[in-house]
Scaffold this motif. Sequence first.
Motif, PDB file in Angstrom:
ATOM      1  N   PRO A   1      10.285  11.632 -20.411  1.00 37.44           N
ATOM      2  CA  PRO A   1      10.787  12.611 -19.273  1.00 37.44           C
ATOM      3  C   PRO A   1       9.524  13.691 -19.077  1.00 37.44           C
ATOM      4  O   PRO A   1       9.478  14.000 -17.776  1.00 37.44           O
ATOM      5  N   LYS A   2       8.856  14.269 -20.195  1.00 35.45           N
ATOM      6  CA  LYS A   2       8.042  15.052 -19.708  1.00 35.45           C
ATOM      7  C   LYS A   2       6.703  14.539 -19.133  1.00 35.45           C
ATOM      8  O   LYS A   2       6.310  15.441 -18.182  1.00 35.45           O
ATOM      9  N   ASN A   3       6.505  13.433 -19.324  1.00 30.01           N
ATOM     10  CA  ASN A   3       5.433  12.846 -18.710  1.00 30.01           C
ATOM     11  C   ASN A   3       5.755  12.743 -17.146  1.00 30.01           C
ATOM     12  O   ASN A   3       4.966  12.301 -16.283  1.00 30.01           O
ATOM     13  N   MET A   4       7.188  12.550 -16.825  1.00 31.10           N
ATOM     14  CA  MET A   4       7.726  12.437 -15.382  1.00 31.10           C
ATOM     15  C   MET A   4       7.485  13.757 -14.717  1.00 31.10           C
ATOM     16  O   MET A   4       7.611  13.660 -13.497  1.00 31.10           O
ATOM     17  N   GLY A   5       7.031  14.808 -15.182  1.00 28.75           N
ATOM     18  CA  GLY A   5       7.001  16.038 -14.864  1.00 28.75           C
ATOM     19  C   GLY A   5       8.382  16.917 -14.763  1.00 28.75           C
ATOM     20  O   GLY A   5       8.478  18.084 -14.326  1.00 28.75           O
ATOM     21  N   LEU A   6       9.443  16.528 -15.760  1.00 21.61           N
ATOM     22  CA  LEU A   6      10.739  17.280 -16.207  1.00 21.61           C
ATOM     23  C   LEU A   6      10.177  18.592 -17.056  1.00 21.61           C
ATOM     24  O   LEU A   6       9.149  18.644 -17.677  1.00 21.61           O
ATOM     25  N   THR A   7      10.796  19.622 -16.949  1.00 20.84           N
ATOM     26  CA  THR A   7      10.375  20.675 -17.954  1.00 20.84           C
ATOM     27  C   THR A   7      11.036  20.194 -19.255  1.00 20.84           C
ATOM     28  O   THR A   7      11.769  19.337 -19.503  1.00 20.84           O
TER      29      THR A   7
ATOM     30  N   PRO B   1       0.745  -1.073  -0.087  1.00 16.76           N
ATOM     31  CA  PRO B   1       0.081   0.015  -0.080  1.00 16.76           C
ATOM     32  C   PRO B   1       0.924   1.330   0.262  1.00 16.76           C
ATOM     33  O   PRO B   1       1.711   1.383   0.556  1.00 16.76           O
ATOM     34  N   GLY B   2       0.556   2.038  -0.776  1.00 22.13           N
ATOM     35  CA  GLY B   2       1.438   3.522  -0.982  1.00 22.13           C
ATOM     36  C   GLY B   2       2.612   3.414  -1.823  1.00 22.13           C
ATOM     37  O   GLY B   2       2.894   4.537  -1.935  1.00 22.13           O
ATOM     38  N   TYR B   3       2.825   2.079  -2.431  1.00 21.51           N
ATOM     39  CA  TYR B   3       4.019   2.245  -3.062  1.00 21.51           C
ATOM     40  C   TYR B   3       3.715   2.931  -4.447  1.00 21.51           C
ATOM     41  O   TYR B   3       2.754   2.860  -5.120  1.00 21.51           O
ATOM     42  N   ASP B   4       4.589   3.781  -5.082  1.00 25.44           N
ATOM     43  CA  ASP B   4       4.684   4.531  -6.150  1.00 25.44           C
ATOM     44  C   ASP B   4       4.838   3.809  -7.373  1.00 25.44           C
ATOM     45  O   ASP B   4       6.214   3.681  -7.717  1.00 25.44           O
ATOM     46  N   LEU B   5       4.038   3.152  -8.146  1.00 26.62           N
ATOM     47  CA  LEU B   5       4.315   2.463  -9.120  1.00 26.62           C
ATOM     48  C   LEU B   5       4.557   3.097 -10.442  1.00 26.62           C
ATOM     49  O   LEU B   5       5.346   2.800 -11.098  1.00 26.62           O
ATOM     50  N   ARG B   6       4.028   4.406 -10.439  1.00 26.19           N
ATOM     51  CA  ARG B   6       4.653   5.345 -11.445  1.00 26.19           C
ATOM     52  C   ARG B   6       5.948   5.774 -11.486  1.00 26.19           C
ATOM     53  O   ARG B   6       6.683   5.470 -12.502  1.00 26.19           O
ATOM     54  N   ALA B   7       6.346   5.649 -10.191  1.00 25.03           N
ATOM     55  CA  ALA B   7       8.026   6.131 -10.106  1.00 25.03           C
ATOM     56  C   ALA B   7       8.574   4.855 -10.310  1.00 25.03           C
ATOM     57  O   ALA B   7       9.894   5.009 -10.968  1.00 25.03           O
ATOM     58  N   LEU B   8       8.248   3.564 -10.197  1.00 25.58           N
ATOM     59  CA  LEU B   8       8.731   2.371 -10.401  1.00 25.58           C
ATOM     60  C   LEU B   8       8.961   2.231 -11.745  1.00 25.58           C
ATOM     61  O   LEU B   8      10.086   1.884 -12.286  1.00 25.58           O
ATOM     62  N   ARG B   9       8.019   2.648 -12.442  1.00 22.09           N
ATOM     63  CA  ARG B   9       7.889   2.445 -14.060  1.00 22.09           C
ATOM     64  C   ARG B   9       9.031   3.361 -14.695  1.00 22.09           C
ATOM     65  O   ARG B   9       9.269   3.057 -16.006  1.00 22.09           O
ATOM     66  N   SER B  10       9.503   4.347 -14.091  1.00 23.01           N
ATOM     67  CA  SER B  10      10.696   5.131 -14.573  1.00 23.01           C
ATOM     68  C   SER B  10      11.880   4.400 -14.379  1.00 23.01           C
ATOM     69  O   SER B  10      13.002   4.830 -14.930  1.00 23.01           O
TER      70      SER B  10
END
Length: 273
Positions: free
Chosen positions: A92-98, A57-66
């Motif tokens: 990278p943009k989808n990860m929130g980078l400029t 619970p609470g693990y960031d799967l989106r971060a894992l996929r990067s």
Amino acid sequence: MESCALKDVSFEIDDGMFVGLIGHTGSGKSTLIQHLNGLIRPTSGTVYFNGEDIFAPGYDLRALRSKVGLVFQYPEYQLFEQDVLTDVKFGPKNMGLTDEEAEKRAREALGLVGVDEKLLKRSPFEISGGQKRRVAIAGVLAMQPSLLILDEPTAGLDPRGRDEILECLDRLHREKGLTILLVSHSMEDVARYADRLLVMDQSRLCFFDTPREVFRHYKELERMGLSAPQITYLAAELRREGILVDESMSTVEEARTEILKLFNDEDQDQNSI
């Protein structure tokens, strides 16, 4: 009727490894790799990344996929932007980078896979098959994963394109320390590049060892519908003829070393007479 896609599969990949994954069609390879970045949730058991349960619970799967980059078969089918650079910037943009940060990462990733600067503003649909494949891999590399998983990355390529992709992956592994998991049907390729081999059969993990050790069991692999590199069969044939080469050799380089050793030993025996 329900069936189990994976049974009693347990292994650990250390940082910096180059791992080959082989198995007959339907053995569970694709199902296995989709568990590693959370695309499929196991009905039992646990998947860990850096010691953490990725389905806790609470693990960031989106971060894992990067961090666990997955390149599917024919990844060029997923290219869609107006030019090569923009396509590679998407992750990278989808990860929130400029935009500036994304472009820096994209250019670096494209350089790593050997895409020429002059192609960056070309449409990804106007370049060769091998170039498309490298662009697609760059799109995953731009997210700077620590583990790169590739499902048959050379499928459908001509020999030159195939060799370029494999040499690129080997260079990333050696020079950047990137951990790689390569799904392949080519025994020669995994023998040449992999440090370890995972062998799947009927949803089970049968071997996880060095290529030399795995290919010692070539008769068992044949019963699974697999084979060994041609060099392995050559070694077996030479031994049947009374020429005692190392039966575990599986690459051309190993065969060359072994044969030269035989000649040197023979020369020494003649000189001692």
